[in-house]
Design a protein around this motif. Sequence first.
Motif, PDB file in Angstrom:
ATOM      1  N   ARG A   6       8.267   1.717  -3.413  1.00  0.00           N
ATOM      2  CA  ARG A   6       9.069   1.625  -2.205  1.00  0.00           C
ATOM      3  C   ARG A   6      10.508   1.326  -2.571  1.00  0.00           C
ATOM      4  O   ARG A   6      10.796   0.427  -3.328  1.00  0.00           O
ATOM      5  N   TRP A   9      16.184   0.332  -0.177  1.00  0.00           N
ATOM      6  CA  TRP A   9      16.668   0.426   1.205  1.00  0.00           C
ATOM      7  C   TRP A   9      15.534   0.268   2.209  1.00  0.00           C
ATOM      8  O   TRP A   9      15.749  -0.209   3.332  1.00  0.00           O
ATOM      9  N   THR A  10      14.315   0.649   1.836  1.00  0.00           N
ATOM     10  CA  THR A  10      13.175   0.482   2.739  1.00  0.00           C
ATOM     11  C   THR A  10      12.881  -0.991   2.980  1.00  0.00           C
ATOM     12  O   THR A  10      12.663  -1.430   4.115  1.00  0.00           O
ATOM     13  N   LYS A  11      12.894  -1.775   1.905  1.00  0.00           N
ATOM     14  CA  LYS A  11      12.655  -3.214   2.044  1.00  0.00           C
ATOM     15  C   LYS A  11      13.766  -3.877   2.854  1.00  0.00           C
ATOM     16  O   LYS A  11      13.500  -4.750   3.693  1.00  0.00           O
ATOM     17  N   GLY A  13      15.571  -2.406   5.106  1.00  0.00           N
ATOM     18  CA  GLY A  13      15.388  -1.974   6.493  1.00  0.00           C
ATOM     19  C   GLY A  13      14.355  -2.808   7.223  1.00  0.00           C
ATOM     20  O   GLY A  13      14.545  -3.171   8.392  1.00  0.00           O
ATOM     21  N   ILE A  14      13.260  -3.117   6.553  1.00  0.00           N
ATOM     22  CA  ILE A  14      12.208  -3.930   7.175  1.00  0.00           C
ATOM     23  C   ILE A  14      12.735  -5.329   7.494  1.00  0.00           C
ATOM     24  O   ILE A  14      12.508  -5.870   8.588  1.00  0.00           O
ATOM     25  N   HIS A 432      16.536   6.576  -6.774  1.00  0.00           N
ATOM     26  CA  HIS A 432      16.540   6.211  -5.357  1.00  0.00           C
ATOM     27  C   HIS A 432      17.838   6.555  -4.632  1.00  0.00           C
ATOM     28  O   HIS A 432      17.992   6.196  -3.461  1.00  0.00           O
TER      29      HIS A 432
END
Length: 498
Positions: A6, A9-11, A13-14, A432
């Motif tokens: 993952r 940026w996904t982390k 975002g969460i 990424h």
Amino acid sequence: MHSSSRGHWTKIGIRTLRDVFVFIGAYLLANYVRFTELWRIEDYVPPILAGAVALSSSVYVLGLYSVESQRRSSFLIHSILLTFAFVIAFVIITLVGYMSFDLRIGRGFMALGCLFSYPLLLTTHWLMYHKHRLAPERVAMVAETPEELKEYELMRTMTPPGVHLVGRIGIDDDAENEEGFLGRLRNARRLIRTHKLDRIVFMEQRVLDEKARHELRRLRYLGFSCTSLISICERHLNYVPLHLVSMNWLMQSEAVSRSFYFSKLKRFFDITTSLILLVVLAPFFLLGMAIVRIFSPEGSVFYRQERVGRFGKRFQIIKLRSMRTDAEKSGPVWSSVSADSRVFPGGAFLRRYRIDEIPQLLNVLRGEMSFVGPRPERPEFVAKLTRMLPHYQERHMLQPGLTGWAQVCYPYGASINDAKCKLEYDLYYLKHAGVLFDSLILLDTVRVVLGGGLKSHTQQRYTTGIDLDGAENEAALITDNPEQSSAKGSTIKGLAQA
């Protein structure tokens, strides 16, 4: 069996969405408690949304979403910074709410909103800060060969934050009396239940073993997570340990095509932002020129230096001069942000707040650099680092950047070991890179610049511990003729050269 982790940026975002929902939900609850119904909620939505955006942006710029937030000595510092971000959000929500006198936000509503939102935000950030200790990911490692056992021991001593290494799993081994030995891979389903495992990790070469590959694929089709060790490091460290990088990882890291981003969108962003910043930063640029002229009047205000760009193509980088004119009379030397005797008074200030790099916006406009990417190095150092560090030339696959993931995560490098650490961040960025990740790096850059640069990097790193700056290695790097060394190794064979 390659598994992409993952992205950063996904982390982020969460974590951002969690804070936004908590903040908005608290003010909606305050509205309901204050008026016993959602009264005139359409008038309150704009200030509440503005406050939520201000809160999440401030929290990110202050570094409270990053892995660095877990490295602070105590949660007290984290909570103080969170309070500062909350005050900013409170000011924004008040200003927007009072733009119209008829729609002004009542004091009771504001007081309740703060009463509900701040403790909830503090609680969620306390959980985030301690998550890697309260609920670590329980993993077991497949290890049997000498190389795997060596890596297993390394992971036991340098376990990444957020990971709890339960033990090792063998293929044919039957070491029941060995501490940490859980059992054989063929009994993985029972081991998962017994030891409450969340994931099984393995070194990439293990997938060449047909027996192990069959068992691992069966587990994955049963819905259990089985990933390579390098993927775990990506997810929890936000860099890739260099000794784990393989050609297989490099070839498969490009999961989706990003040609439109790199060829069109990124260039459009670079041109637009460069023109805007040249205007916005003009006062600082003039200040920097004045500092150079006052403290070092004997030389030129600007300094040009040859750097290695994309595919090994060389170009002239433009900077405000921060060193004496005779700084390299003995040849190229590693640069340092502080304690460098070659820097004239006032030059350290230019470098600390990156004012000396403002002219590089011209390099961005020319297309020689991008805003975000690996920092361009000098040919002399590229030749040396290419001989010392595996996969170093991979960082030249992208346009060099004014800022980058390595620059916002690691301080100025002044050694081969520092170059290795930065390369690990650059390789992570190569995999990424994208619109969202680049945007986050720009926000990180704001924090680094306002903070006067990153301090010394003291936290434990997941590494083999080989000292690349040892006397023998340094002796192999030193050359009496820097031009000769740069001619031998500064470009990438088979790629565009100029």
